[in-house]
Design a protein around this motif. Sequence first.
Motif, PDB file in Angstrom:
ATOM      1  N   VAL A 228       0.862  -1.193   0.000  1.00 44.46           N
ATOM      2  CA  VAL A 228       0.000   0.000   0.000  1.00 44.46           C
ATOM      3  C   VAL A 228       0.890   1.232   0.000  1.00 44.46           C
ATOM      4  O   VAL A 228       1.844   1.316   0.767  1.00 44.46           O
ATOM      5  N   ARG A 229       0.556   2.161  -0.874  1.00 45.43           N
ATOM      6  CA  ARG A 229       1.378   3.368  -0.978  1.00 45.43           C
ATOM      7  C   ARG A 229       0.488   4.567  -1.279  1.00 45.43           C
ATOM      8  O   ARG A 229      -0.688   4.409  -1.587  1.00 45.43           O
ATOM      9  N   ASP A 230       1.089   5.742  -1.218  1.00 46.08           N
ATOM     10  CA  ASP A 230       0.323   6.981  -1.390  1.00 46.08           C
ATOM     11  C   ASP A 230      -0.071   7.253  -2.834  1.00 46.08           C
ATOM     12  O   ASP A 230      -0.941   8.076  -3.097  1.00 46.08           O
ATOM     13  N   ARG A 231       0.622   6.626  -3.769  1.00 49.75           N
ATOM     14  CA  ARG A 231       0.142   6.698  -5.156  1.00 49.75           C
ATOM     15  C   ARG A 231       0.317   5.336  -5.791  1.00 49.75           C
ATOM     16  O   ARG A 231       0.992   4.466  -5.252  1.00 49.75           O
ATOM     17  N   ALA A 232      -0.269   5.167  -6.962  1.00 51.31           N
ATOM     18  CA  ALA A 232      -0.405   3.825  -7.513  1.00 51.31           C
ATOM     19  C   ALA A 232       0.913   3.243  -8.010  1.00 51.31           C
ATOM     20  O   ALA A 232       1.037   2.037  -8.171  1.00 51.31           O
ATOM     21  N   SER A 233       1.893   4.087  -8.280  1.00 52.26           N
ATOM     22  CA  SER A 233       3.169   3.605  -8.786  1.00 52.26           C
ATOM     23  C   SER A 233       4.250   4.566  -8.315  1.00 52.26           C
ATOM     24  O   SER A 233       3.991   5.740  -8.067  1.00 52.26           O
ATOM     25  N   TYR A 234       5.477   4.075  -8.239  1.00 55.10           N
ATOM     26  CA  TYR A 234       6.621   4.902  -7.863  1.00 55.10           C
ATOM     27  C   TYR A 234       6.396   5.630  -6.543  1.00 55.10           C
ATOM     28  O   TYR A 234       6.365   6.848  -6.476  1.00 55.10           O
ATOM     29  N   ALA A 235       6.192   4.839  -5.497  1.00 56.14           N
ATOM     30  CA  ALA A 235       6.135   5.402  -4.146  1.00 56.14           C
ATOM     31  C   ALA A 235       6.573   4.303  -3.188  1.00 56.14           C
ATOM     32  O   ALA A 235       6.355   3.110  -3.447  1.00 56.14           O
ATOM     33  N   PHE A 236       7.189   4.717  -2.102  1.00 52.63           N
ATOM     34  CA  PHE A 236       7.602   3.747  -1.099  1.00 52.63           C
ATOM     35  C   PHE A 236       6.374   3.276  -0.333  1.00 52.63           C
ATOM     36  O   PHE A 236       5.338   3.939  -0.301  1.00 52.63           O
ATOM     37  N   LEU A 238       3.698   2.486   2.447  1.00 51.09           N
ATOM     38  CA  LEU A 238       3.236   2.872   3.780  1.00 51.09           C
ATOM     39  C   LEU A 238       3.367   1.630   4.659  1.00 51.09           C
ATOM     40  O   LEU A 238       3.979   1.673   5.711  1.00 51.09           O
ATOM     41  N   VAL A 339      -2.036  -2.823  -4.066  1.00 50.80           N
ATOM     42  CA  VAL A 339      -3.395  -2.670  -3.567  1.00 50.80           C
ATOM     43  C   VAL A 339      -4.048  -1.477  -4.270  1.00 50.80           C
ATOM     44  O   VAL A 339      -3.470  -0.405  -4.338  1.00 50.80           O
ATOM     45  N   GLY A 340      -5.232  -1.711  -4.798  1.00 51.38           N
ATOM     46  CA  GLY A 340      -5.947  -0.649  -5.503  1.00 51.38           C
ATOM     47  C   GLY A 340      -5.758  -0.714  -7.007  1.00 51.38           C
ATOM     48  O   GLY A 340      -6.592  -0.245  -7.755  1.00 51.38           O
ATOM     49  N   GLY A 341      -4.641  -1.308  -7.427  1.00 54.06           N
ATOM     50  CA  GLY A 341      -4.411  -1.471  -8.868  1.00 54.06           C
ATOM     51  C   GLY A 341      -4.278  -0.135  -9.574  1.00 54.06           C
ATOM     52  O   GLY A 341      -3.988   0.901  -8.971  1.00 54.06           O
ATOM     53  N   LEU A 342      -4.484  -0.187 -10.867  1.00 59.39           N
ATOM     54  CA  LEU A 342      -4.374   1.004 -11.694  1.00 59.39           C
ATOM     55  C   LEU A 342      -5.660   1.814 -11.614  1.00 59.39           C
ATOM     56  O   LEU A 342      -6.741   1.249 -11.485  1.00 59.39           O
ATOM     57  N   ALA A 343      -5.496   3.125 -11.721  1.00 58.69           N
ATOM     58  CA  ALA A 343      -6.679   3.951 -11.932  1.00 58.69           C
ATOM     59  C   ALA A 343      -7.325   3.514 -13.241  1.00 58.69           C
ATOM     60  O   ALA A 343      -6.677   2.945 -14.104  1.00 58.69           O
TER      61      ALA A 343
ATOM     62  N   TYR B 437     -14.329  -3.609  -3.686  1.00 53.92           N
ATOM     63  CA  TYR B 437     -14.275  -2.151  -3.694  1.00 53.92           C
ATOM     64  C   TYR B 437     -15.651  -1.526  -3.500  1.00 53.92           C
ATOM     65  O   TYR B 437     -16.652  -1.997  -4.047  1.00 53.92           O
ATOM     66  N   ARG B 626      -8.872   4.929  -5.793  1.00 48.06           N
ATOM     67  CA  ARG B 626      -8.477   5.084  -7.188  1.00 48.06           C
ATOM     68  C   ARG B 626      -9.621   5.754  -7.951  1.00 48.06           C
ATOM     69  O   ARG B 626     -10.791   5.421  -7.731  1.00 48.06           O
ATOM     70  N   VAL B 627      -9.238   6.643  -8.831  1.00 50.62           N
ATOM     71  CA  VAL B 627     -10.243   7.264  -9.695  1.00 50.62           C
ATOM     72  C   VAL B 627     -10.471   6.339 -10.874  1.00 50.62           C
ATOM     73  O   VAL B 627      -9.525   5.983 -11.589  1.00 50.62           O
ATOM     74  N   ALA B 688      -0.277   5.494 -13.564  1.00 53.38           N
ATOM     75  CA  ALA B 688      -1.136   4.488 -12.944  1.00 53.38           C
ATOM     76  C   ALA B 688      -2.227   5.109 -12.074  1.00 53.38           C
ATOM     77  O   ALA B 688      -3.200   4.446 -11.732  1.00 53.38           O
TER      78      ALA B 688
END
Lengths: 350, 754
Positions: A228-236, A238, A339-343, B437, B626-627, B688
């Motif tokens: 789980v991270r603060d954005r969907a990609s390229y984040a360390f 949480l 977690v959450g996958g792609l927008a 979800y 997610r949007v 993403a």
Amino acid sequence: MHPFQYQRATSTAQAVAAVAPEPGATFIAGGTSHLDLMKEDVHRPSRLVDISLLPLKQITALAGGLRLGAGVSNTAAAAHPEIQRRYPVVSEALLTGASTQIRNAATLGGNPLQRTRCPYFRDPAQPCNKRAPGSGCAALGGINRGHALFGASDACVAIHPSDLAVALAALDAVVQTTGPRGPRAIPFPELHRLPGATPQVDTTLAHGELITAIDLPAFAGRSHYLKVRDRASYAFALVSCAVALEMDGEHVRRARLALGGVAHKPWRLPAAEALLVGEKPSEKLFRAAADAAFADARPLEHNAYKIPLGRNLLVQALLETSGLQALAGPAGTAFAASVGGLAGTFPAPY
Amino acid sequence: MMDAIGQPLERADAHLKVTGAARYAAEWDLPGLAYGAVVVSGIARGTVRAIDAKAARRTPGVLAVLTHENAPRLRPLPDKLGKVLLRGEGGMTEARQPLQDAEVYYAGQPLAVVVADTHERARHAATLVGVTYDEQPPELAMTTARRQARPATFLGSPEEKLQVSIGDPAAALAAAPVRLERVYESAVTHHNPIEPLATIAHWEQRDGADFLTLYDTTRFLTGVQQIAAGAFSLPKENVHVICPFVGGAFGSKGWLFAPPLLAALAARMVGRPVKIEWRRQDMFTVAGHRSATRQTLALGATPDGQLTALQHDTQSHASLVSGFAEPCANLSRMLYQVPNLGFTHQVAHLNLPSPSTMRGPGETVGGWALECALDELATELKLDPVALRLKNYAEHNPETGKPWSSKHLRDCYARGQALIGWEKRNPVPRAMREGRYLVGYGMATTMYPAGRNAATARATISADGQALVESATHEIGNGARTIFRQISADGLGLPVARVRFELGDSALPPAPNTGGSVTTATVGPAVLAACRNALRALRQLAVRDAQSPLFGAAEEAIEARAGRLQLRAAPAQGEDYGAILRRARLPAVSAEGSAKPGPEKKQYSFYSFGAVFAQVRVDEATGVIRVARLCGVYDVGRVMNPPTARSQLLGGMTMGLGATLMEETSYDPRTGHPVVRNLADYHVPSLADTPEMSIEFLDNPDPHIGELGARGIGEIGCVGTPAAITNAVFHATGQRLRELPLTPDKLLRAATRA
């Protein structure tokens, strides 16, 4: 940035010989974290010994497991068919880390040695015992939303940022090194240390000791990584979670669990692991394990959310690893692990 | 004639950009160039006691170390630049010249510049400079700050009052059958354009006088020119500012002038051109930011949803040397028909860096608060959120009483509902699921003022049949070079391929700063005027030339088509532009043109409008949002170029998405240092995070904004998106999150409380 000497190593022995006698000397491979810290004046090496041309880029079979050369890139390791097939937790951890460009440059030996992302560590204007021993810990009473729940000290509440390390801890990988005192093997859970009173020391490696390979022991179970991270990609992370599960028929024979984003090292969960052994997978069982896992969590001012987050993540990871719920994407991909996958429209378009 | 306008032409500078041939400020190569590295403050409040630069000065290659003690003196900033208030409460900029005194107002404030013969040596020597301070405890909290201000206007503009009360909002709220009061908080966000700040300063003697050339990344050429000229006591003409490309600005690179002045000071000191290229870390302190806000929204309404009162009170923060107020009531003041309307703005002065405009200043976070409050009211009244907005639809500007120049917001709502599939929305929160979800739909209104200023341009038609049109406007990624080329082509009656448009140089005919979404409506008419004047000059040559087929014709009878002047009634009778010029033995004909708004500005209220609809999915166990879809329908007047317009809106919506879900700069509550200083930890949306977006324009020309009928589009995409997403998260989860950004920890905390 400060002036430094640069040389290319031609052999591991020569690399060790170049670094060992000089206290300010250090190895450099991908440099994806090291160079940033040099530009921030956090790292001020007197000498960089470049090991990127050493023949450490092989992945070979080893007594039922795999030996991963320390110079293998994160990209190459994540895509390796044997890793994908037998250790998807490793591919998933690698592919949820950083960006494509960084993964292309980063190496398996360097990745577990990256320094903390604690923002106070990266800003020389602020106190940090890890960067400047004795100066104090600014995170303890500062912005500590991303900091440790377990194993922290008054001197340091930083976390280890590597995703790969969490997976390797869950697999009981073994780190092969060579150094001034010759080669040795370090069980992965013993590579990193807790901060205690000396947070400036991240690992149990001696100065001049070089990681040459990481061994993955034989493993016939299922493994999985969730992040789980603060954005969907390229984040360390949480919080992240690695699971290695071996079954005896319908019952758990062996469970190894590790959390990322919660401690100064990948955090194994022996109490929760023990609860699972001999039991039949169920959500109720997993909830009990997750409660046990976080029983001794010690939150700071801003990071208590990691407790419910970590519990829920651990349950979800166990449900998916045990097959009680489907993975969110193909095993061994970032889609399974994010977690959450792609927008975008549901179901996620991977 | 509109052949090129409205066409989906590729960007005029696309090839230059993707091949790396476009030259940005830090990329100019001057003989003898030296490099400056800036030493910044390690404390947030106090006085510099001493700067020890001995070690730095001894370092090989170091040419000079500038501090407040030895830097050349600068004249103070003027109070105003044009009509814009620079200094004082409600003013635009940091009212302080760099390296002139020892005061420290915030951490990261520039204190010294080390100049060396290479970039690396300058950077290294900068780390050797030791600064000691008389330190004082910084003030860092908005609520407890001692110095609070209530500026009367935004930037000194009489049309942008910041403290307003119409009717009796307090009494109307007290008497309202339905009343709702909520507090909304938003975080500090940074523009973070991919190109950091950079300046090369070059002093020369020309005709015995000082002459300063600045290669600066700016969206305000004439502003930098005037400020630098004033600071160094030079005539304006002796400062030349060059900036053909800006690598993104989003509200930065406009009004904070210390960075180019530091380079000019350093170059003056060492007698060589000096480049200062700022580090990404410094972008969090010297480049401006959107202030955090704490907004209280109070709505009074009848049970059937008629608004009776609206009070919107905003608290933001500025530095101790800036009076910038985030004007959060910009939507509240005009969007709905409310008889009792009040708003206030309070600015806390803190030991934090100076804020600045950021895409949709006021509108983005102020609109978020208003449109979230409307959604809360709709829930309270069990009304559809769109129906509530239609119920309070403003047929004219409620603050000024003026009619709209053009407003088709109802069409935006209707089309947006169709695009998102609003009829599938179950009005009950938490009622929609897909797998693990929770799914939610939300919407919000968006608007942006459609400003227009004065500008000038020059058009030159050459004997080879090519044309060059120029204006000192800016290419900040907005597509200016592309759409003004299209407008020029139509204005000159030439195919686009034969027209070049140049900008980015203060020596060109002046244009205002690129900001406030005014550039198309401002520079476009000036371009048309210049083209028309150039054609007139050409016509006059033709009708007076006995050898021309147009000799003696009345000018009104002549039209310009595809590079020919010809008789409207007999198109075969005419000739090429080049033929006229060649016969006259002229290499070219050139004319300037200018345009400015007229009386319509007083007669109408000019705004662009839109409606944004979002669908989200939420993993409640982890707080991950997610949007899934984002649909925006925009009423922005005539669209000049659909792809570049779409990019503007797409970029704005993405930036709005970032502000909603992830963007945040926090400062240490004790030291005032930013604790986010890089792009790995300051999260802007990755691909993403970005769903497919449906973006549509109504493309109704505005009949009153000038003959192009075009209003600006730079900022409206950023507005509206935050509330649409936040409202969708409520619809999905039943949780009202009133603190941006909506990171997983906040949703988890809300879910734990519930």
